[in-house]
Design a protein around this motif. Sequence first.
Motif, PDB file in Angstrom:
ATOM      1  N   VAL A 106      34.035  -8.278  13.763  1.00  0.00           N
ATOM      2  CA  VAL A 106      34.262  -8.039  15.187  1.00  0.00           C
ATOM      3  C   VAL A 106      33.151  -8.731  15.971  1.00  0.00           C
ATOM      4  N   THR A 107      33.532  -9.552  16.926  1.00  0.00           N
ATOM      5  CA  THR A 107      32.558 -10.226  17.775  1.00  0.00           C
ATOM      6  C   THR A 107      32.808  -9.849  19.232  1.00  0.00           C
ATOM      7  N   TYR A 108      31.730  -9.924  20.008  1.00  0.00           N
ATOM      8  CA  TYR A 108      31.810  -9.492  21.418  1.00  0.00           C
ATOM      9  C   TYR A 108      31.283 -10.604  22.319  1.00  0.00           C
ATOM     10  N   LYS A 131      30.756 -11.577  26.695  1.00  0.00           N
ATOM     11  CA  LYS A 131      30.658 -10.983  28.027  1.00  0.00           C
ATOM     12  C   LYS A 131      30.703 -12.087  29.071  1.00  0.00           C
ATOM     13  N   ASP A 150      34.378  -7.719  29.502  1.00  0.00           N
ATOM     14  CA  ASP A 150      34.018  -7.645  28.079  1.00  0.00           C
ATOM     15  C   ASP A 150      35.190  -8.134  27.236  1.00  0.00           C
ATOM     16  N   THR A 160      36.532  -8.450  23.264  1.00  0.00           N
ATOM     17  CA  THR A 160      36.351  -8.021  21.876  1.00  0.00           C
ATOM     18  C   THR A 160      37.321  -8.782  20.991  1.00  0.00           C
ATOM     19  N   THR A 184      38.624  -9.209  17.135  1.00  0.00           N
ATOM     20  CA  THR A 184      38.656  -8.635  15.787  1.00  0.00           C
ATOM     21  C   THR A 184      39.413  -9.580  14.861  1.00  0.00           C
ATOM     22  N   THR A 194      42.479 -10.269  20.261  1.00  0.00           N
ATOM     23  CA  THR A 194      41.504 -10.370  21.338  1.00  0.00           C
ATOM     24  C   THR A 194      41.894  -9.450  22.482  1.00  0.00           C
ATOM     25  N   THR A 228      25.828  -9.857  18.839  1.00  0.00           N
ATOM     26  CA  THR A 228      26.804 -10.599  18.037  1.00  0.00           C
ATOM     27  C   THR A 228      26.168 -11.843  17.427  1.00  0.00           C
TER      28      THR A 228
END
Length: 306
Positions: free
Chosen positions: A41-43, A45, A65, A67, A69, A88, A257
């Motif tokens: 999982v990456t985030y 912004k 935001d 996210t 996966t 996403t 991340t």
Amino acid sequence: MRRLVGVVLLAAGAFFIVLAPLVKFVVAGKLIQAPADQYGVTYLKAENAQYFSIPDLKVLTGTVDITVTTRGDVKEAKDDHVVWDQFTSVSDVTNGRPGISMTEFRSAFNKYDGVGVNCCGANVDTEPVQLEGQIYLFPFGVEKKTYKVFNSSTRKAYDAVFAGEDTVEGLSVYKFVQKVPPTVVQSLNVPASVLGMTETGDVAADRVYDGVNTFWVEPRTGAPVKQEQQRHEVLKTSDGVERMPAFVATAVMTPETVKNLAKTVRDNLSQITLISTALPLVSLILGVALVLGGIVLLRVPSSREA
């Protein structure tokens, strides 16, 4: 007996000497591969993002935001390819609007070089796509050259140009920049009043996407450790006039991340170093030592007889 031992040592030494380049150039290339059971999982912004809110029928501005996966489909991983599914989700934190955008991307790619493979139901939001270029990863042993990278928003691959060297979390990386030209990604009918037009009823409009994507890639693993996405998505009417933003933002991976990706890359580098450098070197040194030992044993009797 000594002569027999010498011959055995020579044979064993020759084996390990031949084995060293095989491990380095053949075996290592097969063992170093993208995992079938990937999960991560990456985030990202984006500050001051603009997007058209359908419930509000107007453009909102706020912090967004994102996210992402990613999960591997182990059952579909066969031969030289793996299959990954990506989901996403985009949420507006400032205005309290969760799930303003949700997309799915299913892809297959060569587990050794990261190039797309057209199989296994590859699609974007259930619409079939033809994959080309790099999908998630760059090749192991990235070069300072241009690579085509697939863009799931436009369903096409575009050049990612080498833009220099950099350092991310202490890792030496290569920087690649991809420019995506204006591309129609959706055609729809929109109330003219929403677009600020004087006409009544609906008017035809295109959702047009362009952007700049930047990848910071660790060259030995081919894994991106940082990404930035400059996304410029607008609604244009048939007269070519840009009427309003659909989604305009610059999204960057969060520091946490980036730190986690860098750690994963370091772990992978340790394995790659073991397979491609340490084991071949040990094999070569052992082989040379055995050969020298065999020569000594074979020469000793001759010396005494002399």
